[in-house]
Write a protein that holds these residues in place. Structure first.
Motif, PDB file in Angstrom:
ATOM      1  N   ASP A  47       0.833  -1.189   0.000  1.00  0.00           N
ATOM      2  CA  ASP A  47       0.000   0.000   0.000  1.00  0.00           C
ATOM      3  C   ASP A  47       0.875   1.248   0.000  1.00  0.00           C
ATOM      4  O   ASP A  47       1.710   1.420   0.886  1.00  0.00           O
ATOM      5  N   PRO A  48       0.758   2.147  -1.001  1.00  0.00           N
ATOM      6  CA  PRO A  48       1.598   3.341  -1.031  1.00  0.00           C
ATOM      7  C   PRO A  48       1.334   4.279   0.129  1.00  0.00           C
ATOM      8  O   PRO A  48       2.147   5.133   0.426  1.00  0.00           O
ATOM      9  N   ILE A  49       0.205   4.106   0.815  1.00  0.00           N
ATOM     10  CA  ILE A  49      -0.103   4.959   1.955  1.00  0.00           C
ATOM     11  C   ILE A  49       0.683   4.512   3.188  1.00  0.00           C
ATOM     12  O   ILE A  49       0.931   5.284   4.095  1.00  0.00           O
ATOM     13  N   ASP A  50       1.103   3.256   3.215  1.00  0.00           N
ATOM     14  CA  ASP A  50       1.892   2.727   4.318  1.00  0.00           C
ATOM     15  C   ASP A  50       3.189   3.529   4.440  1.00  0.00           C
ATOM     16  O   ASP A  50       3.812   3.881   3.449  1.00  0.00           O
ATOM     17  N   ASN A  51       3.630   3.822   5.655  1.00  0.00           N
ATOM     18  CA  ASN A  51       4.796   4.682   5.872  1.00  0.00           C
ATOM     19  C   ASN A  51       6.115   3.929   5.904  1.00  0.00           C
ATOM     20  O   ASN A  51       7.147   4.535   6.148  1.00  0.00           O
ATOM     21  N   LYS A  52       6.106   2.631   5.680  1.00  0.00           N
ATOM     22  CA  LYS A  52       7.352   1.871   5.699  1.00  0.00           C
ATOM     23  C   LYS A  52       8.098   2.074   4.377  1.00  0.00           C
ATOM     24  O   LYS A  52       7.492   2.097   3.316  1.00  0.00           O
ATOM     25  N   PRO A  53       9.425   2.194   4.446  1.00  0.00           N
ATOM     26  CA  PRO A  53      10.192   2.282   3.193  1.00  0.00           C
ATOM     27  C   PRO A  53      10.153   0.938   2.473  1.00  0.00           C
ATOM     28  O   PRO A  53       9.968  -0.105   3.101  1.00  0.00           O
ATOM     29  N   PRO A  54      10.321   0.952   1.157  1.00  0.00           N
ATOM     30  CA  PRO A  54      10.298  -0.308   0.404  1.00  0.00           C
ATOM     31  C   PRO A  54      11.471  -1.206   0.803  1.00  0.00           C
ATOM     32  O   PRO A  54      12.563  -0.724   1.112  1.00  0.00           O
ATOM     33  N   THR A  55      11.240  -2.514   0.776  1.00  0.00           N
ATOM     34  CA  THR A  55      12.298  -3.472   1.075  1.00  0.00           C
ATOM     35  C   THR A  55      13.251  -3.554  -0.121  1.00  0.00           C
ATOM     36  O   THR A  55      12.964  -3.051  -1.218  1.00  0.00           O
ATOM     37  N   PHE A  56      14.376  -4.236   0.091  1.00  0.00           N
ATOM     38  CA  PHE A  56      15.341  -4.419  -0.990  1.00  0.00           C
ATOM     39  C   PHE A  56      14.682  -5.097  -2.191  1.00  0.00           C
ATOM     40  O   PHE A  56      14.884  -4.691  -3.329  1.00  0.00           O
ATOM     41  N   TRP A  57      13.880  -6.133  -1.931  1.00  0.00           N
ATOM     42  CA  TRP A  57      13.247  -6.879  -3.023  1.00  0.00           C
ATOM     43  C   TRP A  57      12.218  -6.020  -3.756  1.00  0.00           C
ATOM     44  O   TRP A  57      12.080  -6.126  -4.971  1.00  0.00           O
ATOM     45  N   GLN A  58      11.501  -5.173  -3.036  1.00  0.00           N
ATOM     46  CA  GLN A  58      10.552  -4.263  -3.675  1.00  0.00           C
ATOM     47  C   GLN A  58      11.296  -3.254  -4.547  1.00  0.00           C
ATOM     48  O   GLN A  58      10.857  -2.929  -5.647  1.00  0.00           O
ATOM     49  N   ALA A  70      10.994  -0.826 -14.085  1.00  0.00           N
ATOM     50  CA  ALA A  70      11.247   0.461 -14.727  1.00  0.00           C
ATOM     51  C   ALA A  70      12.203   0.308 -15.910  1.00  0.00           C
ATOM     52  O   ALA A  70      12.048   0.978 -16.938  1.00  0.00           O
ATOM     53  N   ALA A  71      13.177  -0.580 -15.789  1.00  0.00           N
ATOM     54  CA  ALA A  71      14.140  -0.797 -16.878  1.00  0.00           C
ATOM     55  C   ALA A  71      13.443  -1.318 -18.128  1.00  0.00           C
ATOM     56  O   ALA A  71      13.839  -0.989 -19.245  1.00  0.00           O
ATOM     57  N   PHE A  72      12.401  -2.117 -17.936  1.00  0.00           N
ATOM     58  CA  PHE A  72      11.686  -2.673 -19.073  1.00  0.00           C
ATOM     59  C   PHE A  72      10.414  -1.903 -19.396  1.00  0.00           C
ATOM     60  O   PHE A  72       9.653  -2.281 -20.279  1.00  0.00           O
ATOM     61  N   GLY A  73      10.154  -0.823 -18.661  1.00  0.00           N
ATOM     62  CA  GLY A  73       9.033   0.060 -18.973  1.00  0.00           C
ATOM     63  C   GLY A  73       7.678  -0.451 -18.554  1.00  0.00           C
ATOM     64  O   GLY A  73       6.670  -0.077 -19.160  1.00  0.00           O
ATOM     65  N   VAL A  74       7.621  -1.285 -17.527  1.00  0.00           N
ATOM     66  CA  VAL A  74       6.343  -1.852 -17.107  1.00  0.00           C
ATOM     67  C   VAL A  74       6.032  -1.568 -15.637  1.00  0.00           C
ATOM     68  O   VAL A  74       5.298  -2.308 -15.002  1.00  0.00           O
ATOM     69  N   GLN A  75       6.571  -0.507 -15.087  1.00  0.00           N
ATOM     70  CA  GLN A  75       6.353  -0.150 -13.686  1.00  0.00           C
ATOM     71  C   GLN A  75       4.895   0.247 -13.459  1.00  0.00           C
ATOM     72  O   GLN A  75       4.344   1.035 -14.218  1.00  0.00           O
ATOM     73  N   SER A  76       4.281  -0.280 -12.411  1.00  0.00           N
ATOM     74  CA  SER A  76       2.889   0.068 -12.109  1.00  0.00           C
ATOM     75  C   SER A  76       2.828   1.417 -11.401  1.00  0.00           C
ATOM     76  O   SER A  76       3.779   1.831 -10.737  1.00  0.00           O
ATOM     77  N   GLY A  77       1.714   2.093 -11.552  1.00  0.00           N
ATOM     78  CA  GLY A  77       1.529   3.391 -10.905  1.00  0.00           C
ATOM     79  C   GLY A  77       1.557   3.291  -9.398  1.00  0.00           C
ATOM     80  O   GLY A  77       2.071   4.176  -8.710  1.00  0.00           O
ATOM     81  N   LYS A  78       1.019   2.197  -8.872  1.00  0.00           N
ATOM     82  CA  LYS A  78       0.999   1.991  -7.422  1.00  0.00           C
ATOM     83  C   LYS A  78       2.421   1.866  -6.867  1.00  0.00           C
ATOM     84  O   LYS A  78       2.764   2.501  -5.866  1.00  0.00           O
ATOM     85  N   ASN A  79       3.252   1.064  -7.530  1.00  0.00           N
ATOM     86  CA  ASN A  79       4.637   0.902  -7.079  1.00  0.00           C
ATOM     87  C   ASN A  79       5.434   2.187  -7.268  1.00  0.00           C
ATOM     88  O   ASN A  79       6.274   2.535  -6.440  1.00  0.00           O
ATOM     89  N   ARG A  80       5.195   2.878  -8.363  1.00  0.00           N
ATOM     90  CA  ARG A  80       5.891   4.144  -8.602  1.00  0.00           C
ATOM     91  C   ARG A  80       5.553   5.149  -7.505  1.00  0.00           C
ATOM     92  O   ARG A  80       6.433   5.842  -6.983  1.00  0.00           O
ATOM     93  N   ALA A  81       4.277   5.220  -7.132  1.00  0.00           N
ATOM     94  CA  ALA A  81       3.861   6.134  -6.063  1.00  0.00           C
ATOM     95  C   ALA A  81       4.536   5.761  -4.747  1.00  0.00           C
ATOM     96  O   ALA A  81       5.009   6.638  -4.010  1.00  0.00           O
ATOM     97  N   ASP A 130       7.412   4.191  -4.399  1.00  0.00           N
ATOM     98  CA  ASP A 130       8.836   4.486  -4.506  1.00  0.00           C
ATOM     99  C   ASP A 130       9.120   5.972  -4.332  1.00  0.00           C
ATOM    100  O   ASP A 130      10.052   6.349  -3.621  1.00  0.00           O
ATOM    101  N   PHE A 131       8.333   6.820  -4.977  1.00  0.00           N
ATOM    102  CA  PHE A 131       8.565   8.259  -4.888  1.00  0.00           C
ATOM    103  C   PHE A 131       8.179   8.821  -3.525  1.00  0.00           C
ATOM    104  O   PHE A 131       8.728   9.819  -3.091  1.00  0.00           O
ATOM    105  N   THR A 132       7.254   8.160  -2.834  1.00  0.00           N
ATOM    106  CA  THR A 132       6.798   8.650  -1.541  1.00  0.00           C
ATOM    107  C   THR A 132       7.707   8.205  -0.404  1.00  0.00           C
ATOM    108  O   THR A 132       8.038   9.000   0.475  1.00  0.00           O
TER     109      THR A 132
END
Length: 72
Positions: free
Chosen positions: A3-14, A22-33, A35-37
């Protein structure tokens, strides 16, 4: 869970999944949000550089293997 609303930083695997997507151009909006948050740019840069190096060396190895079997 991711959940992008969760305040935990992404894990190494995430982060690795995000870099590969992102390298292959298929990043989801949820994951992008997420990552940027909650992600640190320096972590994504380090993983991105490492991924690019491994990807490049893998391609180099495949080409060398094909050329070896082709007798060149």
């Amino acid at each position: 869970m991711d959940d992008p609303i969760d305040n935990k930083p992404p894990t190494f695997w995430q982060m690795l999944h995000s870099v590969m997507a992102a390298a292959f151009g298929v990043q989801s909006g949820k994951n992008r949000a997420r990552d940027f948050t909650h992600g640190k740019p320096s972590h994504f840069v380090m993983i991105g550089v490492l991924f690019t190096a491994v990807f490049g060396l893998t391609l180099y190895g495949i080409v060398k293997l094909v050329l070896h079997f082709a007798g060149v």
